[in-house]
Design a protein around this motif. Sequence first.
Motif, mmCIF file in Angstrom:
data_model
loop_
_atom_site.group_PDB
_atom_site.id
_atom_site.type_symbol
_atom_site.label_atom_id
_atom_site.label_comp_id
_atom_site.label_asym_id
_atom_site.label_seq_id
_atom_site.Cartn_x
_atom_site.Cartn_y
_atom_site.Cartn_z
ATOM 1 N N SER A 4 0.918 -1.070 -0.411
ATOM 2 C CA SER A 4 0.360 -0.144 -0.033
ATOM 3 C C SER A 4 0.720 1.023 0.096
ATOM 4 C CB SER A 4 -0.658 0.062 1.346
ATOM 5 O OG SER A 4 -1.745 -1.278 1.111
ATOM 6 N N HIS A 5 0.838 2.236 -0.228
ATOM 7 C CA HIS A 5 1.446 3.761 -0.813
ATOM 8 C C HIS A 5 0.070 5.281 0.039
ATOM 9 C CE1 HIS A 5 4.392 6.604 -1.111
ATOM 10 N NE2 HIS A 5 3.838 6.977 -2.697
ATOM 11 N N VAL A 122 5.613 -2.741 0.849
ATOM 12 C CA VAL A 122 6.146 -1.220 1.251
ATOM 13 C C VAL A 122 5.211 -0.135 1.913
ATOM 14 C CG1 VAL A 122 7.566 0.747 0.384
ATOM 15 C CG2 VAL A 122 8.464 -1.561 0.182
ATOM 16 N N LEU A 123 4.296 0.560 2.946
ATOM 17 C CA LEU A 123 3.557 1.911 2.912
ATOM 18 C C LEU A 123 4.792 3.007 3.789
ATOM 19 C CD1 LEU A 123 1.219 2.322 3.933
ATOM 20 C CD2 LEU A 123 1.476 1.573 6.487
ATOM 21 N N VAL A 179 0.526 -7.702 3.424
ATOM 22 C CA VAL A 179 0.235 -6.102 3.381
ATOM 23 C C VAL A 179 0.114 -5.514 4.307
ATOM 24 C CG1 VAL A 179 -2.007 -6.909 2.485
ATOM 25 C CG2 VAL A 179 -0.697 -5.158 1.297
ATOM 26 N N VAL A 180 0.152 -4.161 4.473
ATOM 27 C CA VAL A 180 -0.092 -3.626 5.197
ATOM 28 C C VAL A 180 -0.570 -2.248 4.808
ATOM 29 C CG1 VAL A 180 0.397 -1.967 7.062
ATOM 30 C CG2 VAL A 180 2.115 -5.018 6.769
ATOM 31 N N VAL A 181 -1.393 -2.014 5.606
ATOM 32 C CA VAL A 181 -2.709 -0.401 5.058
ATOM 33 C C VAL A 181 -3.023 0.462 6.203
ATOM 34 C CG1 VAL A 181 -5.109 0.288 4.132
ATOM 35 C CG2 VAL A 181 -3.976 -1.494 3.068
ATOM 36 N N LYS A 182 -2.397 1.191 6.535
ATOM 37 C CA LYS A 182 -2.993 2.123 8.011
ATOM 38 C C LYS A 182 -4.711 3.069 7.616
ATOM 39 C CE LYS A 182 -0.633 4.858 11.137
ATOM 40 N NZ LYS A 182 0.119 6.727 11.265
ATOM 41 N N VAL A 183 -5.157 2.726 8.532
ATOM 42 C CA VAL A 183 -6.473 3.308 8.136
ATOM 43 C C VAL A 183 -6.703 4.261 9.825
ATOM 44 C CG1 VAL A 183 -8.821 3.590 8.338
ATOM 45 C CG2 VAL A 183 -7.072 1.508 6.259
ATOM 46 N N MET A 189 -2.815 -5.615 9.328
ATOM 47 C CA MET A 189 -1.563 -5.880 8.381
ATOM 48 C C MET A 189 -2.891 -7.744 8.048
ATOM 49 S SD MET A 189 1.033 -8.776 9.310
ATOM 50 C CE MET A 189 2.792 -7.310 9.013
ATOM 51 N N TRP A 190 -2.547 -8.036 6.821
ATOM 52 C CA TRP A 190 -3.336 -8.994 6.175
ATOM 53 C C TRP A 190 -1.933 -10.259 5.279
ATOM 54 C CZ3 TRP A 190 -5.282 -4.168 5.526
ATOM 55 C CH2 TRP A 190 -6.740 -4.268 5.855
ATOM 56 N N TYR A 191 -2.265 -11.493 5.978
ATOM 57 C CA TYR A 191 -1.475 -11.685 5.940
ATOM 58 C C TYR A 191 -1.963 -13.969 5.202
ATOM 59 C CZ TYR A 191 -1.732 -13.790 10.364
ATOM 60 O OH TYR A 191 -2.162 -14.374 11.487
ATOM 61 N N SER A 192 -1.111 -14.140 4.627
ATOM 62 C CA SER A 192 -1.210 -15.965 4.126
ATOM 63 C C SER A 192 -0.620 -16.653 5.892
ATOM 64 C CB SER A 192 -0.415 -16.221 3.349
ATOM 65 O OG SER A 192 -0.716 -15.462 1.972
#
Length: 708
Positions: A4-5, A122-123, A179-183, A189-192
């Motif tokens: 995410s960016h 990368v964020l 994968v990481v998103v900041k809200v 973080m969502w991951y397998s």
Amino acid sequence: MFCSHRSVSRLLTLVALILLAGPSALAILPASAPFMPHPGNPILSRGPNGAVDDNAIGRPCVIRVGDQLRMYYIAHGGSYASIQIRYATSEDGINWEKAAGAPLLTGDGSGFDALSVFDPAVLVDNGLYHMWFIAMDASTNPTIGHAVSSDGIHWGSRELALTRGPQGAFDYFTVSDPVVVKVGDVFYMWYSGRNGPTNKGDPTNVLRVGLATSTDGIRWEKHGVVLNPGVPGDFDEWLAYGPEIRYTSGLFAMYYTGQNYAGVTQIGLAISTDGRNWTKQGLVLPAGEAGSWNAVASNFPAVLEMGEGRMMWFSGDAAGLGSTDIGVAYQVPPLAVVARARLEPATPRTLDDLTCIVEIPDATDPPPLSGSFRWFRNGQELTQPMLVENAVLEVTGSVLSHLYTTKHDSIHCLARITDGTSIANLRAEPVVILNTPPTAPVVRIVPENPQPWDGLGVEFLEYSYDADGDAIGYEIRWYRSQDGGQTWVYRVEVSGVAPRGSWVPPAFLHEGDLWRVEAIPFEKTPSSKAGESLAADEERIDGEAGWDQVYVGENRRPRVFIAKPVLQNALAGPSVEIVWLATDDDGDPVTVDLYYDEDNRPGGLILIAEGLPASGSYSWTPPLAKPGGVKTDLNGDGRVAAEDLLRMAERWGLGPGTAASYRVFARAYDDKNAMGATYGPGTVFVTDELWCDVEGLYLLIQAWHSGP
């Protein structure tokens, strides 16, 4: 799994595919719309034998950095220990250049990441780059690590961020693909994860997607499984993993990899309003056809919003490890023909309207196209209404009025064209607005019919105008002809920068002479004053000269009168009738030349016809009004008079449309080359959008002439 960016920087140089636009278009295009693979895939391939990426290149993470795209990816040399995290850059998302030099990250040799690091996410947050990645220790136990960088290239110390779960947990055996998103202030973080070796048909030993949250990006709280594989027959019947998250206006979109029992991996979509409860939307990018570069796998997506759609970069395999490359797909397909945009004129001046022209140079039968245009001045988009003389103008269409530009501005245009099903977004190269020289003055030699004992003076009937507001001076040049105008001799003795040169003493005059004066306007530096001579180190920019000529002796100048067009006939149709009458008190034969004078170039006379008889009529087709800007000289003063029209429109409650206006000018010559000249009494008004009938227009103009 990917990235995410949150940077607000804009990519402005994508070529003929998908350019950044506002988010409004994304609300129209559903996230579940299918992606279409680029015909040139793969767009980033493995290196030659012996290269660090000769076995596989994949698992992309794409962000925007300034005016470029940057892709983080893994380079695989055939073993876990060989895996590196590297990066490539692109202007358009299709053509990529691998960065030379050392890798960004490799195995550290000890600790949780001793063996290898891979699968970067990368964020960018508060000016810092954060990377989460899979790390393997010497025993190949996977965990998720974290590193920070100030530039996204040089990374500091690494730390353990997320470990496997306890026995019995869904992520007991592995954690991967973050994968990481900041809200707000929370990192998601969502991951397998999986709890054992994957076995087909075993519902407990499969890859699933889990969720963890954090307030610092380092210490995480797990929330368990949020996305499971599908039911038998679904494209994700066996595995669901490798998430990519996009978050827009309260809606989470998860693009993820699904695998069936046949081992084919494809990319699907799920949506959520809270990041925990997901609704699957189905397949959005399948594997390729048999024999293609991604025949068995399209997986590990990285998605960015790009204008009217989205672009997705993904890994593809033809036959498993050893054949992995990176391709791209898009939700809005590009136009089938190659198009380009350019600005005209290429060297504009301050009084020129700019036109954004779209060309399809190689198409023999181009499809019908429509388009929209965005204008930028000095890097800032002209989106807000602009106030000119208390009337509002919108910046719209393929023409940018000169009212919005000033000297030295850099202007460029973004054009979005479509054939109804596909698009191309084109960027016209910037042009710089150049200085506009002063317009020509209207001058007259006095006395009107000089005798040898008279001196000659120059009288200004209309002074020059400088659109840039620069100070104006005049150089007066006198010429004498003693052979009826066949040759002219410059008389430097009586010429000079005004006020010098404004008078020719009687001693220079002889009966039968022709005298011609030219008044050349020029710009002066702000430190100079009108009427002063230029200093030796000063430059000057000349405009078009105004001129007049007379016969010295027993001869009177001819006179010319323009009967049409008059004010009552101001509105021009396809053509306008010009009627004139020239007379000569001496009975000499007379010829007439006709000109028109554009309202945005007062004094810049353009020839209509020459060598006409002393009286007659001429059917003239005035140039069509340029679409976009408003240019009218309805008060007949020869100045750029958009302000005039805007003030009239405001007074009468009318909106300005596409219009231009012209004055007709005539010169009459007798057989001794003495000249008389005049402007017509009316304005030729051209428009493709009538605000009122002819009578109403006439009343409007009359109201303006009569003042407030």
